[in-house]
Design a protein around this motif. Structure first.
Motif, mmCIF file in Angstrom:
data_model
loop_
_atom_site.group_PDB
_atom_site.id
_atom_site.type_symbol
_atom_site.label_atom_id
_atom_site.label_comp_id
_atom_site.label_asym_id
_atom_site.label_seq_id
_atom_site.Cartn_x
_atom_site.Cartn_y
_atom_site.Cartn_z
ATOM 1 N N UNK A 64 21.590 24.023 -36.951
ATOM 2 C CA UNK A 64 20.614 23.352 -36.091
ATOM 3 C C UNK A 64 20.904 21.855 -36.018
ATOM 4 N N UNK A 65 21.214 21.258 -37.173
ATOM 5 C CA UNK A 65 21.591 19.842 -37.189
ATOM 6 C C UNK A 65 22.826 19.617 -36.328
ATOM 7 N N UNK A 66 23.811 20.493 -36.464
ATOM 8 C CA UNK A 66 25.073 20.342 -35.733
ATOM 9 C C UNK A 66 24.874 20.498 -34.226
ATOM 10 N N UNK A 67 24.025 21.446 -33.830
ATOM 11 C CA UNK A 67 23.749 21.635 -32.405
ATOM 12 C C UNK A 67 23.030 20.427 -31.817
ATOM 13 N N UNK A 68 22.080 19.876 -32.561
ATOM 14 C CA UNK A 68 21.377 18.689 -32.077
ATOM 15 C C UNK A 68 22.317 17.489 -32.004
ATOM 16 N N UNK A 69 23.174 17.347 -33.004
ATOM 17 C CA UNK A 69 24.161 16.269 -32.997
ATOM 18 C C UNK A 69 25.086 16.382 -31.788
ATOM 19 N N UNK A 70 25.553 17.607 -31.507
ATOM 20 C CA UNK A 70 26.428 17.818 -30.351
ATOM 21 C C UNK A 70 25.696 17.525 -29.045
ATOM 22 N N UNK A 71 24.428 17.931 -28.976
ATOM 23 C CA UNK A 71 23.629 17.678 -27.767
ATOM 24 C C UNK A 71 23.542 16.183 -27.484
ATOM 25 N N UNK A 72 23.251 15.393 -28.501
ATOM 26 C CA UNK A 72 23.142 13.946 -28.323
ATOM 27 C C UNK A 72 24.500 13.318 -27.999
ATOM 28 N N UNK A 73 25.545 13.809 -28.646
ATOM 29 C CA UNK A 73 26.883 13.263 -28.414
ATOM 30 C C UNK A 73 27.351 13.523 -26.987
ATOM 31 N N UNK A 74 26.967 14.651 -26.432
ATOM 32 C CA UNK A 74 27.411 15.020 -25.093
ATOM 33 C C UNK A 74 26.544 14.417 -23.991
ATOM 34 N N UNK A 75 25.469 13.748 -24.367
ATOM 35 C CA UNK A 75 24.616 13.086 -23.381
ATOM 36 C C UNK A 75 24.898 11.593 -23.344
ATOM 37 N N UNK A 80 30.681 8.974 -33.177
ATOM 38 C CA UNK A 80 30.709 7.732 -33.949
ATOM 39 C C UNK A 80 29.459 6.895 -33.707
ATOM 40 N N UNK A 81 28.988 6.862 -32.461
ATOM 41 C CA UNK A 81 27.813 6.062 -32.138
ATOM 42 C C UNK A 81 26.540 6.647 -32.738
ATOM 43 N N UNK A 82 26.560 7.930 -33.083
ATOM 44 C CA UNK A 82 25.404 8.552 -33.731
ATOM 45 C C UNK A 82 25.311 8.183 -35.201
ATOM 46 N N UNK A 83 26.450 7.996 -35.840
ATOM 47 C CA UNK A 83 26.449 7.840 -37.298
ATOM 48 C C UNK A 83 26.761 6.429 -37.777
ATOM 49 N N UNK A 84 27.338 5.561 -36.921
ATOM 50 C CA UNK A 84 27.816 4.285 -37.451
ATOM 51 C C UNK A 84 26.691 3.364 -37.933
ATOM 52 N N UNK A 86 23.468 4.200 -39.158
ATOM 53 C CA UNK A 86 22.960 4.605 -40.482
ATOM 54 C C UNK A 86 24.005 4.460 -41.588
ATOM 55 N N UNK A 87 25.273 4.718 -41.270
ATOM 56 C CA UNK A 87 26.318 4.522 -42.274
ATOM 57 C C UNK A 87 26.377 3.062 -42.706
ATOM 58 N N UNK A 88 26.315 2.149 -41.735
ATOM 59 C CA UNK A 88 26.367 0.720 -42.050
ATOM 60 C C UNK A 88 25.169 0.308 -42.903
ATOM 61 N N UNK A 89 23.991 0.831 -42.580
ATOM 62 C CA UNK A 89 22.781 0.473 -43.323
ATOM 63 C C UNK A 89 22.895 0.882 -44.791
ATOM 64 N N UNK A 90 23.238 2.150 -45.043
ATOM 65 C CA UNK A 90 23.299 2.627 -46.427
ATOM 66 C C UNK A 90 24.485 2.029 -47.181
ATOM 67 N N UNK A 127 34.411 6.989 -47.928
ATOM 68 C CA UNK A 127 35.503 7.568 -47.148
ATOM 69 C C UNK A 127 35.049 7.787 -45.708
ATOM 70 N N UNK A 128 33.859 8.365 -45.530
ATOM 71 C CA UNK A 128 33.334 8.583 -44.183
ATOM 72 C C UNK A 128 33.113 7.255 -43.466
ATOM 73 N N UNK A 129 32.534 6.281 -44.165
ATOM 74 C CA UNK A 129 32.331 4.953 -43.567
ATOM 75 C C UNK A 129 33.659 4.343 -43.126
ATOM 76 N N UNK A 130 34.667 4.430 -43.971
ATOM 77 C CA UNK A 130 35.968 3.837 -43.660
ATOM 78 C C UNK A 130 36.590 4.487 -42.438
#
Length: 386
Positions: A64-75, A80-84, A86-90, A127-130
């Motif tokens: 469900x998380x993956x489907x929602x992520x794909x939905x937002x990415x395709x719109x 990268x714009x979905x995760x960068x 929150x990654x920067x914040x943490x 690693x993911x952030x990098x």
């Protein structure tokens, strides 16, 4: 409770979006569904069926998380714009903690763990952030922000002393830089890259002939020396040997998904008592853990999932979606290398399995929609914004 609420929220958003005619119609790759079906079947012969079923439920919710992520990415957005943000914040929270509370942020060996329980957890996060911030930098997305973020990320990755995560970053970066160089419109840059690649190939050949061992072994040795690690991978070799003896008992179908590491009971407890450290809660190798729980049959299905994903990533390149190709291929390489000495393979709430599943579903749907409506897909609504 936390994961359950998150899954329900994702399900509600997905159901509401079905009424939107402009929303992309998403599908789960058939090979991934086949793998999930096999995992469910293995619960039947698990020694701890309740535990296996709970872990399988977490794994299904991840879809469900993956489907929602794909939905937002395709719109109109990229992964990268979905995760960068929150990654920067943490990441910056961990950086601030290292400066303000070094006695807490660093463990007794001097490795940075920030606010996580273990340095390897922090290393996998860095690693993911990098990987993400490097891709943002190469795609010239807000360089004034992403270049400093990338430099902070690789510094914190090194300070974590997570040798496996550092190796994964080296391999993924090597691939990204080579492909990015071939994308360059500058002929001189391409010639320099070609000359450098040929020189590196010759150097690797000479090294192999003179020293009688593969350069990969030398690279691993160099990384572990720089991280002040032992050649036994901090005791992992002994654990892997014990796991090998366990796998021989059920090589084809495994012990059942999610039914081995359940504390000090059963086979896992007997194995843990034979170690002089621990008790472990994983085999510290995703491939060994998966082979033990789902056997050769399950590993064959997993290999099919990865092969199909790799094929679709190449399809992104052929379709001209090079920025997406670079990011998702770097994620795949990092994931595969990281599982050499860490367990994130088919682990429902593990960060890297979540990211990998999101990547698999997005790439499959992005390529499918691009082939179905290429002109519309390349317009502003579906245009990657790096």
């Amino acid at each position: 409770l936390t994961w359950g609420l998150l899954y329900v929220l994702c399900l509600i958003i997905l159901l509401r979006s079905r009424k939107d005619q402009e929303s992309p119609k998403l599908q789960i790759p058939p090979e991934l569904l086949l793998l999930y079906a096999f995992l469910f079947i293995t619960i039947a012969w698990s020694e701890y069926r309740v535990s296996s079923f709970k872990r399988y439920t977490l794994l299904v919710g991840l879809l469900l998380i993956s489907l929602l992520s794909a939905k937002l990415s395709l719109q109109g957005r990229s992964f990268a714009s979905l995760v960068d943000k929150p990654l920067a914040f943490f990441m910056l929270c961990g950086f601030a903690m290292a400066l303000a509370l070094p006695e807490t942020a660093f463990d007794s060996d001097g490795a940075l763990r920030a606010y996580t329980f273990h340095k390897n957890t922090w290393g996998q996060f860095m690693l993911l952030c990098s990987v993400v911030f490097l891709n943002n930098t190469l795609n010239r997305n807000n360089l004034k922000l992403n270049v400093p973020l990338f430099l902070v990320a690789i510094t914190l990755l090194y300070l974590s002393k997570s040798a496996t995560s550092l190796l994964a970053f080296i391999f993924s970066t090597f691939f990204v830089l080579i492909v990015y160089g071939f994308f360059s419109k500058n002929i001189a840059a391409r010639l320099i890259l070609l000359a450098g690649t040929l020189a590196a190939a010759v150097a690797l050949l000479v090294y192999s002939v003179l020293h009688g061992k593969l350069p990969f072994d030398a690279l691993i040795e160099l990384v572990f020396i720089s991280m002040d690690k032992s050649s036994t991978l901090t005791g992992r070799i002994q654990l892997w040997q014990l796991m090998g003896a366990e796998i021989v008992r059920h090589p084809w179908f495994g012990t059942g998904f999610g039914g081995f590491w359940v504390g000090l009971d059963g086979a896992a407890g007997a194995l843990g008592r034979r170690l002089d450290w621990g008790p472990p809660t994983q085999a510290h190798s995703g491939y060994i853990d998966a082979m033990n729980e789902i056997g050769a049959a399950g590993m064959f299905l997993f290999a099919a999932v990865i092969a199909a994903h790799m094929y679709r990533c190449i399809g992104l390149y052929s379709a001209g979606l090079k920025s997406h190709f670079l990011l998702h291929t770097a994620i795949m390489i990092s994931f595969l290398v990281n599982n050499y000495a860490e367990s994130s393979l088919i682990q429902g709430t593990n960060m890297w399995w979540i990211i990998m599943t999101c990547s698999i579903i997005e790439v499959s749907n992005r390529l499918r929609l691009h082939k179905a409506t290429p002109k519309k897909f390349q317009q502003a609504r579906f245009h990657p914004q790096f």
